[in-house]
Design a protein around this motif. Structure first.
Motif, PDB file in Angstrom:
ATOM      1  N   VAL A  73     -23.731  31.180   0.801  1.00  0.00           N
ATOM      2  CA  VAL A  73     -23.943  32.484   0.189  1.00  0.00           C
ATOM      3  C   VAL A  73     -23.313  33.535   1.098  1.00  0.00           C
ATOM      4  N   LEU A  74     -22.613  34.499   0.500  1.00  0.00           N
ATOM      5  CA  LEU A  74     -22.041  35.605   1.264  1.00  0.00           C
ATOM      6  C   LEU A  74     -23.144  36.527   1.761  1.00  0.00           C
ATOM      7  N   VAL A  75     -23.075  36.896   3.026  1.00  0.00           N
ATOM      8  CA  VAL A  75     -24.028  37.848   3.594  1.00  0.00           C
ATOM      9  C   VAL A  75     -23.474  39.257   3.396  1.00  0.00           C
ATOM     10  N   PRO A  76     -24.264  40.176   2.811  1.00  0.00           N
ATOM     11  CA  PRO A  76     -23.759  41.546   2.611  1.00  0.00           C
ATOM     12  C   PRO A  76     -23.407  42.210   3.934  1.00  0.00           C
ATOM     13  N   ALA A  77     -22.335  42.990   3.943  1.00  0.00           N
ATOM     14  CA  ALA A  77     -21.967  43.737   5.147  1.00  0.00           C
ATOM     15  C   ALA A  77     -23.024  44.774   5.483  1.00  0.00           C
ATOM     16  N   ASP A  78     -23.673  45.316   4.445  1.00  0.00           N
ATOM     17  CA  ASP A  78     -24.752  46.286   4.625  1.00  0.00           C
ATOM     18  C   ASP A  78     -26.073  45.532   4.754  1.00  0.00           C
ATOM     19  N   PRO A  79     -26.736  45.566   5.892  1.00  0.00           N
ATOM     20  CA  PRO A  79     -27.978  44.810   6.094  1.00  0.00           C
ATOM     21  C   PRO A  79     -29.098  45.189   5.128  1.00  0.00           C
ATOM     22  N   SER A  80     -29.018  46.392   4.530  1.00  0.00           N
ATOM     23  CA  SER A  80     -30.071  46.825   3.613  1.00  0.00           C
ATOM     24  C   SER A  80     -29.890  46.246   2.207  1.00  0.00           C
ATOM     25  N   ALA A  81     -28.738  45.657   1.936  1.00  0.00           N
ATOM     26  CA  ALA A  81     -28.486  45.078   0.612  1.00  0.00           C
ATOM     27  C   ALA A  81     -29.279  43.783   0.463  1.00  0.00           C
ATOM     28  N   HIS A  82     -29.838  43.583  -0.727  1.00  0.00           N
ATOM     29  CA  HIS A  82     -30.675  42.412  -0.951  1.00  0.00           C
ATOM     30  C   HIS A  82     -29.989  41.363  -1.827  1.00  0.00           C
ATOM     31  N   VAL A  83     -28.786  41.648  -2.257  1.00  0.00           N
ATOM     32  CA  VAL A  83     -28.055  40.685  -3.082  1.00  0.00           C
ATOM     33  C   VAL A  83     -26.678  40.480  -2.476  1.00  0.00           C
ATOM     34  N   PRO A  84     -26.082  39.299  -2.641  1.00  0.00           N
ATOM     35  CA  PRO A  84     -24.744  39.076  -2.102  1.00  0.00           C
ATOM     36  C   PRO A  84     -23.720  39.935  -2.811  1.00  0.00           C
ATOM     37  N   PRO A  85     -22.619  40.313  -2.133  1.00  0.00           N
ATOM     38  CA  PRO A  85     -21.582  41.135  -2.768  1.00  0.00           C
ATOM     39  C   PRO A  85     -20.894  40.417  -3.915  1.00  0.00           C
ATOM     40  N   ALA A  86     -20.929  39.091  -3.899  1.00  0.00           N
ATOM     41  CA  ALA A  86     -20.361  38.290  -4.989  1.00  0.00           C
ATOM     42  C   ALA A  86     -20.890  36.868  -4.859  1.00  0.00           C
ATOM     43  N   HIS A  87     -21.109  36.233  -6.003  1.00  0.00           N
ATOM     44  CA  HIS A  87     -21.421  34.808  -6.017  1.00  0.00           C
ATOM     45  C   HIS A  87     -20.096  34.059  -6.005  1.00  0.00           C
ATOM     46  N   PHE A  88     -20.052  32.934  -5.330  1.00  0.00           N
ATOM     47  CA  PHE A  88     -18.818  32.156  -5.310  1.00  0.00           C
ATOM     48  C   PHE A  88     -19.154  30.681  -5.200  1.00  0.00           C
ATOM     49  N   ASN A  89     -18.182  29.861  -5.541  1.00  0.00           N
ATOM     50  CA  ASN A  89     -18.302  28.425  -5.339  1.00  0.00           C
ATOM     51  C   ASN A  89     -16.898  27.862  -5.183  1.00  0.00           C
TER      52      ASN A  89
END
Length: 242
Positions: free
Chosen positions: A88-104
């Motif tokens: 899972v991508l970790v958001p650059a902004d620590p306050s974000a609770h969802v990944p910036p994009a889902h990928f596989n």
């Protein structure tokens, strides 16, 4: 390609395919330079030079493509393990609770497939078509799939097996469960002349209406599938090239 040109529709999925002929050895230093230390360590443990080069190529490519969606440098992207280890991508902004994009991502030989979606988890799988034991379908697939495959012979059965295998892998990867979910707990289309679809899922009567499957336009010696947990009219799939 500017990031604002990518994924501009609801439940849009971008599929990036790097086809055979793009040598994993080409520019290997470039790909290695964007990898994180754990990725380089994993690569160093691969004894076969060809496998090692393909690993570096695939994971470096993954970082370069995903950076287009996040606006970060490829080497700055951070990943964590989600359910059952799915990256899972970790958001650059620590306050974000969802990944910036889902990928596989999936890769086999020198074919790499990467799917990206901003709204829902997705799954993708590619495999090189090769001889398989006739008993594998009975062992892993649902009874209806096994019976349909056994009605085929020779090359047709082999190709149909990998059509089913990649579709089922893609579904379990979208679910985030991996094949531990049980490949016999749902069924997909076997017939090559019918659209790929999820036909049945144990415990979920609505699944055939709420999942979209796509057979990927891969070279003849490969099979590939994309799975999206939304109905077909709500999904927009775009194929991208480098």
């Amino acid at each position: 390609m500017p990031s604002d040109e990518l994924i501009d529709d609801r439940h849009a999925v971008d599929v990036w395919l790097v086809a055979p002929g793009a040598s994993p050895d080409s520019g290997s230093e470039r790909w290695s330079a964007v990898l994180a230390a754990p990725e380089r360590q994993r690569a160093s443990r691969l004894l076969d030079p060809e496998h090692r080069a393909r690993f570096v190529f695939a994971h470096g490519l993954k970082r370069e493509i995903l950076a287009r969606y996040t606006g970060e440098r490829p080497q700055d992207l951070r990943f964590t393990a989600g359910v059952r280890g799915k990256p899972v991508l970790v958001p650059a902004d620590p306050s974000a609770h969802v990944p910036p994009a889902h990928f596989n991502m999936s890769h086999t030989r020198d074919l790499v497939a990467l799917a990206v979606c901003r709204t829902v988890p997705i799954g993708i799988d590619v495999e090189a078509i090769r001889p398989v034991s006739p008993g594998l379908a009975r062992r892993f697939f649902s009874a209806r799939e096994a019976v349909a495959l056994e009605a085929l012979t020779g090359d047709a059965r082999q190709r149909a097996f990998f059509r089913v295998w990649t579709a089922k892998e893609a579904v379990t990867k979208a679910l985030g469960t991996g094949i531990a979910h049980g490949l016999d707990r749902f069924a997909v289309t076997v017939a090559h002349d019918a659209p790929l679809a999820l036909e049945w899922m144990e415990g979920d009567a609505t699944a055939p209406m709420t999942w979209t499957l796509h057979a990927l336009p891969v070279p003849p010696d490969f099979a590939g599938a994309l799975a999206i947990p939304v109905r077909s009219e709500a999904a927009c799939v775009q194929f991208r090239t480098l």
